[in-house]
Design a protein around this motif. Sequence first.
Motif: not given
Length: 174
Positions: A22-23, A7-8, A14-16, A27-30
Amino acid sequence: KSRTLCSIDASGKFNCGTADCGSGQVACNGAGAIPPASLVEFTIAPTGGVDYFDISLVDGFNLPVSVTPMGGTSECQAVVCAGNVNAICAPELAIRGQDGAVIACKSACMAFNQPEFCCSGDHNQPQACPPTDYSKMFKDQCPQAYSYAYDAQTSIFTCKAGANHQIPHAPVSS
């Protein structure tokens, strides 16, 4: 990524609930998933080579997953973790959501950080690190998945000739 309960928040981050990277963004950006998380791992070969892939529960479980090779040669096979480890997770490994339901199951290594569960220190060889009751619990639910560090014999799969791989979430079995 095998993220769930995303959710935001009020600040726009944004987190899960499980496998967050942790981004703070979709997008997780790697970045990799924060355990416990069901993982699908690949070593993709150059054209004409052999792809290696597996489902790993070594860092814990949060949801069922599968890998289905599309194309390739006849030895390519689907790999499925359809069991619901959360439903049978030992209380000492359980991660619970706000409603108290188990949303993820830690590996024994993550929960206890002991060499006999992490296959480290004096237990860093296959003969010194056999499966434990905890890793067997994971393996019983997902026989094709890695359940601990030295579980490669029944958990690594290959596919030749440049197949594509579909990774849908596997259906949960009760």
